[in-house]
Design an enzyme around this catalytic site. Sequence first.
Site, PDB file in Angstrom:
ATOM      1  N   TYR A   1      -1.163   3.110 -53.048  1.00 43.41           N
ATOM      2  CA  TYR A   1       0.328   3.283 -54.378  1.00 43.41           C
ATOM      3  C   TYR A   1       0.364   4.628 -53.935  1.00 43.41           C
ATOM      4  O   TYR A   1      -0.394   5.220 -54.366  1.00 43.41           O
ATOM      5  CB  TYR A   1      -0.134   3.115 -55.431  1.00 43.41           C
ATOM      6  CG  TYR A   1       0.325   1.088 -55.282  1.00 43.41           C
ATOM      7  CD1 TYR A   1       1.471   1.606 -55.971  1.00 43.41           C
ATOM      8  CD2 TYR A   1      -0.605   0.307 -56.318  1.00 43.41           C
ATOM      9  CE1 TYR A   1       2.146   0.037 -56.018  1.00 43.41           C
ATOM     10  CE2 TYR A   1       0.266  -0.516 -56.264  1.00 43.41           C
ATOM     11  CZ  TYR A   1       1.226  -1.062 -56.206  1.00 43.41           C
ATOM     12  OH  TYR A   1       2.253  -2.020 -56.526  1.00 43.41           O
TER      13      TYR A   1
ATOM     14  N   GLU B   1       3.890   6.177 -55.715  1.00 42.68           N
ATOM     15  CA  GLU B   1       4.709   5.927 -56.389  1.00 42.68           C
ATOM     16  C   GLU B   1       5.637   7.476 -56.890  1.00 42.68           C
ATOM     17  O   GLU B   1       4.204   8.297 -57.081  1.00 42.68           O
ATOM     18  CB  GLU B   1       4.645   6.251 -57.946  1.00 42.68           C
ATOM     19  CG  GLU B   1       5.186   4.306 -58.003  1.00 42.68           C
ATOM     20  CD  GLU B   1       4.392   3.648 -58.302  1.00 42.68           C
ATOM     21  OE1 GLU B   1       3.503   3.514 -57.444  1.00 42.68           O
ATOM     22  OE2 GLU B   1       4.597   2.144 -59.025  1.00 42.68           O
TER      23      GLU B   1
ATOM     24  N   ASP C   1      27.459   3.210 -43.909  1.00 40.83           N
ATOM     25  CA  ASP C   1      25.999   2.746 -43.719  1.00 40.83           C
ATOM     26  C   ASP C   1      25.898   1.720 -42.261  1.00 40.83           C
ATOM     27  O   ASP C   1      26.983   1.501 -41.509  1.00 40.83           O
ATOM     28  CB  ASP C   1      26.559   0.904 -43.956  1.00 40.83           C
ATOM     29  CG  ASP C   1      24.974  -0.065 -44.493  1.00 40.83           C
ATOM     30  OD1 ASP C   1      24.307   0.446 -42.891  1.00 40.83           O
ATOM     31  OD2 ASP C   1      25.233  -1.378 -44.368  1.00 40.83           O
TER      32      ASP C   1
ATOM     33  N   THR D   1      18.945   0.826 -41.816  1.00 42.74           N
ATOM     34  CA  THR D   1      17.721   0.128 -41.467  1.00 42.74           C
ATOM     35  C   THR D   1      17.554   0.876 -40.737  1.00 42.74           C
ATOM     36  O   THR D   1      17.942   1.743 -39.339  1.00 42.74           O
ATOM     37  CB  THR D   1      18.416  -1.083 -40.799  1.00 42.74           C
ATOM     38  OG1 THR D   1      18.684  -1.439 -40.609  1.00 42.74           O
ATOM     39  CG2 THR D   1      18.334  -2.096 -42.129  1.00 42.74           C
TER      40      THR D   1
ATOM     41  N   LYS E   1      17.182  -1.964 -36.648  1.00 38.46           N
ATOM     42  CA  LYS E   1      17.714  -2.222 -35.344  1.00 38.46           C
ATOM     43  C   LYS E   1      18.217  -1.946 -34.343  1.00 38.46           C
ATOM     44  O   LYS E   1      17.128  -1.584 -33.108  1.00 38.46           O
ATOM     45  CB  LYS E   1      19.106  -2.025 -36.693  1.00 38.46           C
ATOM     46  CG  LYS E   1      18.776  -3.737 -37.140  1.00 38.46           C
ATOM     47  CD  LYS E   1      20.643  -3.780 -38.164  1.00 38.46           C
ATOM     48  CE  LYS E   1      20.560  -4.558 -38.678  1.00 38.46           C
ATOM     49  NZ  LYS E   1      20.258  -3.772 -40.099  1.00 38.46           N
TER      50      LYS E   1
ATOM     51  N   ARG F   1      10.903  -2.423 -39.581  1.00 39.76           N
ATOM     52  CA  ARG F   1      11.811  -3.487 -40.781  1.00 39.76           C
ATOM     53  C   ARG F   1      11.635  -2.586 -41.952  1.00 39.76           C
ATOM     54  O   ARG F   1      10.796  -2.302 -43.172  1.00 39.76           O
ATOM     55  CB  ARG F   1      10.885  -5.184 -40.690  1.00 39.76           C
ATOM     56  CG  ARG F   1      12.398  -5.172 -41.942  1.00 39.76           C
ATOM     57  CD  ARG F   1      12.062  -7.326 -41.855  1.00 39.76           C
ATOM     58  NE  ARG F   1      12.394  -7.262 -40.030  1.00 39.76           N
ATOM     59  CZ  ARG F   1      13.651  -7.773 -39.569  1.00 39.76           C
ATOM     60  NH1 ARG F   1      14.740  -7.490 -40.466  1.00 39.76           N
ATOM     61  NH2 ARG F   1      13.697  -8.017 -38.670  1.00 39.76           N
TER      62      ARG F   1
HETATM   63  N1  DSN Z   1      21.370  -9.140 -41.185  1.00 40.91           N
HETATM   64  C1  DSN Z   1      21.781  -7.858 -40.655  1.00 40.91           C
HETATM   65  C2  DSN Z   1      22.133  -8.518 -39.593  1.00 40.91           C
HETATM   66  O1  DSN Z   1      21.830  -9.349 -38.668  1.00 40.91           O
HETATM   67  O2  DSN Z   1      23.520  -7.417 -39.193  1.00 40.91           O
HETATM   68  C3  DSN Z   1      22.617  -6.488 -41.506  1.00 40.91           C
HETATM   69  O3  DSN Z   1      22.029  -7.247 -42.861  1.00 40.91           O
END
Ligand code: DSN
Length: 413
Positions: A50, A52, A195, A221, A224, A230
């Site tokens: 933990y 925080e 984003d 994110t 990707k 993730r």
């Molecule tokens: N779920 C993601 C995607 O596949 O583009 C976006 O959040």
Amino acid sequence: MKLAAYDPDVSAALDRELAREREGLELIPSENFVSEAVLEALGSVATNKYAEGYPGKRYYGGCQFVDEIETLAIGRAKALFGAEHVNVQPLSGAPANLAAYSALLKPGDTILGMDLSHGGHLTHGHPVTFMAGIYAFVRYKTAPDGTLDYDHLRTMALEHKPRMILVGYSAYSREIDYAKVKAIADEVGAFAMADVAHIAGLIAAGEMMNPVPLFDIVTTTTHKTLRGPRGGMILCKAAHQKAVDKAVFPGLQGGPHENVIAAKAVAFKEALEPAFKEYARQVRKNAKVLEEEFLKRGYRLCFGGTDNHLLLIDVTQRGLTGRQAQHSLDSAGITVNKNAVPDDPRGPMDPSGIRLGTPAITTRGMKEGEMRTIAGWIDEAIAHHEDEATLSRIKGDVKVLTDRFPLYPGLSY
Ligand code: DSN
């Protein structure tokens, strides 16, 4: 006790998932395959802690080593994107976006964001989301020729006087002129937010324009094109550091997932390597080959084609829906996702398009030659979408191809 001995049910399901990943062609553009080093950090003892707060300012004892880990992740992310401040704690993209809004805006403020069917994300103002009840979203669209219409964006900004203008998309395949967007935001006194979840790896590698030096705030994110675990991340100007950190914790989240942050640190180290630049270049080259192959076969590509890693294809003109195409391609060992096309007359569970991209298959080492073969199989599967024998033959061919590009050799659960 080892997983397989203690829980054979979970272990067997993981082995089946591993086989699926190995034997299929993963074309969902938001997916990728992390390195074994990233997997190892993700499954590490840092999950037990933990922490925080932030490095050096935690609410728990014993944080000296997770402080080291989080500091490494922050430093590497700053170097990758040229950011003044980075928060690596957001659990994923949607919480990162919510934190970004809540850091800079008050409830009721107006955000100008892209319509979902034109490539925007649910969290960019779709009425089904929690944030749509808090902020007043106004949605813009792409022009009929598939480009971003900056004059129209400016007209809308002048009319609606948003507090934030939001770009960066989930199904849009073209480059974004961030300087133009920033100029519009400045003109109307709005924050500029991007984003970049889909294209973060391409930006980090210098393959696409980087909004970080220009914009107030950028969310992403990490799983990707950036090819990490993730998770999410916020990059912002130093002036927004306090507001952003406060919005993430204690505003919206509790204890950060330090094992995920360790894996982010490893992925960022990888993304700083020259080999990652080569990877990102190949991701785009491969997408271009798919574009050529589909155009040659007369497909309707939304936005006219691609500058990044993905393609959005309207399949209704080939006599089937997005759901049917996804299903048939699944049967052929090719994974894509059904997706709305701009102003789609069909519903989200059975839209008109499919979205596909090259990050995962490029990680496996596939290049232009394989892209041509894959485009041919997709075309064949779409043309013969009700013919089980053809789909099953393609699935066999896919397995022969993927066997040549081993994934996690030696791994089992
Ligand atoms: N779920 C993601 C995607 O596949 O583009 C976006 O959040």
